[in-house]
Design a protein around this motif. Sequence first.
Motif, PDB file in Angstrom:
ATOM      1  N   THR A 130       0.860  -1.189   0.000  1.00  0.00           N
ATOM      2  CA  THR A 130       0.000   0.000   0.000  1.00  0.00           C
ATOM      3  C   THR A 130       0.896   1.238   0.000  1.00  0.00           C
ATOM      4  O   THR A 130       1.991   1.224   0.569  1.00  0.00           O
ATOM      5  CB  THR A 130      -0.923   0.043   1.231  1.00  0.00           C
ATOM      6  OG1 THR A 130      -0.119   0.049   2.427  1.00  0.00           O
ATOM      7  CG2 THR A 130      -1.846  -1.172   1.252  1.00  0.00           C
ATOM      8  N   GLU A 131       0.436   2.303  -0.643  1.00  0.00           N
ATOM      9  CA  GLU A 131       1.223   3.525  -0.740  1.00  0.00           C
ATOM     10  C   GLU A 131       0.486   4.669  -0.066  1.00  0.00           C
ATOM     11  O   GLU A 131      -0.731   4.806  -0.199  1.00  0.00           O
ATOM     12  CB  GLU A 131       1.502   3.871  -2.208  1.00  0.00           C
ATOM     13  CG  GLU A 131       2.419   5.077  -2.362  1.00  0.00           C
ATOM     14  CD  GLU A 131       2.769   5.381  -3.815  1.00  0.00           C
ATOM     15  OE1 GLU A 131       2.072   4.863  -4.710  1.00  0.00           O
ATOM     16  OE2 GLU A 131       3.723   6.144  -4.053  1.00  0.00           O
ATOM     17  N   HIS A 132       1.254   5.487   0.634  1.00  0.00           N
ATOM     18  CA  HIS A 132       0.713   6.652   1.332  1.00  0.00           C
ATOM     19  C   HIS A 132       1.648   7.833   1.061  1.00  0.00           C
ATOM     20  O   HIS A 132       2.816   7.657   0.740  1.00  0.00           O
ATOM     21  CB  HIS A 132       0.639   6.392   2.842  1.00  0.00           C
ATOM     22  CG  HIS A 132       0.044   5.046   3.189  1.00  0.00           C
ATOM     23  ND1 HIS A 132      -1.285   4.857   3.451  1.00  0.00           N
ATOM     24  CD2 HIS A 132       0.626   3.808   3.295  1.00  0.00           C
ATOM     25  CE1 HIS A 132      -1.507   3.581   3.705  1.00  0.00           C
ATOM     26  NE2 HIS A 132      -0.357   2.918   3.612  1.00  0.00           N
ATOM     27  N   ARG A 133       1.130   9.040   1.203  1.00  0.00           N
ATOM     28  CA  ARG A 133       1.954  10.219   1.003  1.00  0.00           C
ATOM     29  C   ARG A 133       1.722  11.191   2.153  1.00  0.00           C
ATOM     30  O   ARG A 133       0.583  11.555   2.452  1.00  0.00           O
ATOM     31  CB  ARG A 133       1.638  10.907  -0.324  1.00  0.00           C
ATOM     32  CG  ARG A 133       2.620  12.037  -0.681  1.00  0.00           C
ATOM     33  CD  ARG A 133       2.237  12.707  -1.990  1.00  0.00           C
ATOM     34  NE  ARG A 133       2.433  11.852  -3.139  1.00  0.00           N
ATOM     35  CZ  ARG A 133       3.560  11.831  -3.862  1.00  0.00           C
ATOM     36  NH1 ARG A 133       4.585  12.621  -3.542  1.00  0.00           N
ATOM     37  NH2 ARG A 133       3.662  11.043  -4.916  1.00  0.00           N
ATOM     38  N   GLY A 169       5.353  15.463   1.288  1.00  0.00           N
ATOM     39  CA  GLY A 169       5.717  14.843   0.019  1.00  0.00           C
ATOM     40  C   GLY A 169       6.362  13.479   0.123  1.00  0.00           C
ATOM     41  O   GLY A 169       6.547  12.802  -0.897  1.00  0.00           O
ATOM     42  N   LEU A 170       6.727  13.035   1.328  1.00  0.00           N
ATOM     43  CA  LEU A 170       7.353  11.718   1.471  1.00  0.00           C
ATOM     44  C   LEU A 170       6.357  10.621   1.104  1.00  0.00           C
ATOM     45  O   LEU A 170       5.242  10.579   1.624  1.00  0.00           O
ATOM     46  CB  LEU A 170       7.840  11.507   2.906  1.00  0.00           C
ATOM     47  CG  LEU A 170       8.485  10.147   3.195  1.00  0.00           C
ATOM     48  CD1 LEU A 170       9.827  10.030   2.468  1.00  0.00           C
ATOM     49  CD2 LEU A 170       8.674   9.928   4.694  1.00  0.00           C
ATOM     50  N   TYR A 211      18.193  15.888  -0.276  1.00  0.00           N
ATOM     51  CA  TYR A 211      17.809  15.069   0.874  1.00  0.00           C
ATOM     52  C   TYR A 211      16.586  15.656   1.554  1.00  0.00           C
ATOM     53  O   TYR A 211      16.605  16.038   2.712  1.00  0.00           O
ATOM     54  CB  TYR A 211      18.991  14.899   1.833  1.00  0.00           C
ATOM     55  CG  TYR A 211      19.928  13.808   1.357  1.00  0.00           C
ATOM     56  CD1 TYR A 211      19.889  12.540   1.914  1.00  0.00           C
ATOM     57  CD2 TYR A 211      20.802  14.029   0.299  1.00  0.00           C
ATOM     58  CE1 TYR A 211      20.712  11.524   1.445  1.00  0.00           C
ATOM     59  CE2 TYR A 211      21.633  13.024  -0.178  1.00  0.00           C
ATOM     60  CZ  TYR A 211      21.577  11.779   0.399  1.00  0.00           C
ATOM     61  OH  TYR A 211      22.383  10.771  -0.072  1.00  0.00           O
ATOM     62  N   ALA A 212      15.520  15.713   0.776  1.00  0.00           N
ATOM     63  CA  ALA A 212      14.249  16.255   1.251  1.00  0.00           C
ATOM     64  C   ALA A 212      13.183  15.174   1.163  1.00  0.00           C
ATOM     65  O   ALA A 212      13.263  14.283   0.310  1.00  0.00           O
ATOM     66  CB  ALA A 212      13.848  17.458   0.392  1.00  0.00           C
ATOM     67  N   PRO A 213      12.187  15.217   2.024  1.00  0.00           N
ATOM     68  CA  PRO A 213      11.173  14.150   2.026  1.00  0.00           C
ATOM     69  C   PRO A 213      10.428  14.020   0.697  1.00  0.00           C
ATOM     70  O   PRO A 213      10.047  12.918   0.308  1.00  0.00           O
ATOM     71  CB  PRO A 213      10.236  14.547   3.175  1.00  0.00           C
ATOM     72  CG  PRO A 213      10.523  15.989   3.444  1.00  0.00           C
ATOM     73  CD  PRO A 213      11.945  16.203   3.100  1.00  0.00           C
ATOM     74  N   ASN A 214      10.226  15.139  -0.005  1.00  0.00           N
ATOM     75  CA  ASN A 214       9.514  15.059  -1.284  1.00  0.00           C
ATOM     76  C   ASN A 214      10.407  14.575  -2.422  1.00  0.00           C
ATOM     77  O   ASN A 214       9.970  14.507  -3.573  1.00  0.00           O
ATOM     78  CB  ASN A 214       8.889  16.407  -1.645  1.00  0.00           C
ATOM     79  CG  ASN A 214       9.883  17.548  -1.618  1.00  0.00           C
ATOM     80  OD1 ASN A 214      10.754  17.608  -0.744  1.00  0.00           O
ATOM     81  ND2 ASN A 214       9.771  18.481  -2.547  1.00  0.00           N
TER      82      ASN A 214
END
Length: 472
Positions: free
Chosen positions: A22-25, A29-30, A202-205
Amino acid sequence: MGHTATPDTGSAATPQVGLTATEHRLANGLRVVLSQDSLTPVAAVCLWYDVGSRHEVKGRTGLAHLFEHLMFQGSANVPGNGHFELVQSAGGSLNGTTSFERTNYFETMPAHQLELALWLEADRMGSLLTALDLESLDNQRDVVKNERRQRYDNVPYGTAFERLVAMAFPEGHPYHHTPIGSMADLDAASLEDARAFFRTYYAPNNAVLAVVGDIDPEQTLAWAEKYFGSIPGHNGKPAPRDGSLPGVIGEQLREVVHEDVPSRALMAAYRLPQDGTREADAADLALTVLGGGESSRLHNRLVRRDRLAVGAGFGLLRLAQAPSLGWLDIKASSGVDADAIEAAVDEELARFAEEGPTPEELERAQAQIEREWLDRLATVGGRADELCRYSVLFGDPQLALGAVSRVLEVTAEEVRAVAAARLRPDNRAVLVYEPTGPQAEDAQDPGNAADAGNAADGGNAEGSSEEAGDEQ
């Protein structure tokens, strides 16, 4: 931006039985991908950042790999070597690798220690700059330079991969240099270069977090939100340079290297279809039939029948934003020259382009690739890595679960066609090694010949640290 290869799902997107994701955001933006598997009491955490050597600019090669090392040098709440110490003392294992197209970090933990791994990854994503100083940079710069000496500069055939990549991808192309980088560029990297690199990439998005294993998905997502959710996104990432190229080089490129190596060698890189396409799967099957082990055509012809070589193999380096590379590696028998080997190779490739694989060869190659894929998806770490790979490179983690089915759908005619179109003399960079050391030819031991298939092993397991071009 360059052309993005979109995986051809066809009718084979059905996941392998028992494997789901399953995918979540998160708001920053991660992307978080979760796959529950309670067969063993362990959990794998895998974090892919969408940055690799293809994102580097001239004069700063090797920065992505250097930064991978810096990520283990301490963060705000975990000084020094603490990341390693905390994971290992909790019974886990960890590492990181850098390739042309991504940098990844991974831990496999006892399931009850999952929260620790998530906190550690979030701490360095959110606070590494507070701990990054010139001492850490200089220390890891020396480590990476020493790694280059040990893996490239001071071992037989060590620079072959680097040389062939530079030939197959022209000057100025984002894949022209390998992730290890040059000594001069590593020396030139400044502390501000490193800080700017971190802030940009190195950013969550710009990342995907996959967690696979004996997990409670709801609790795991809550931990991800707790530890990663407050890290701000960054929108200053420049568009990567275009990696597209003609499918065929248009001429044979050739370089002869005189070095103190154990035996004469012939190596070559062919431009092949981009990863994520049905054509790439067909190319993988073609290379498996031709050079994937001791039952392959090239091994049977060169090693067993004609005794021209002591080792012969063909592997695939899958690349998503540029042509993939078919990697040929042949170690010659004593007294055999490269021209004889090349003539035999061309004869076998021409015959294959005309006839294609036999039904038995195709079935064997598909079974071999299927086994490699299923072995990879059977481990929590391997599955987490593949979920990240398909998320970062192709935008859909579910594609990882149907990869085996897609390979099994490829026909013999598709395999023949891609070989005819790409495995041609005018579509390769050739490297010939001529030994210079005393009695180099007489010192050969067939049992110690390099396994050519390992040169590009990881065509079926892209995240593997054994893959050509992957730097730890």
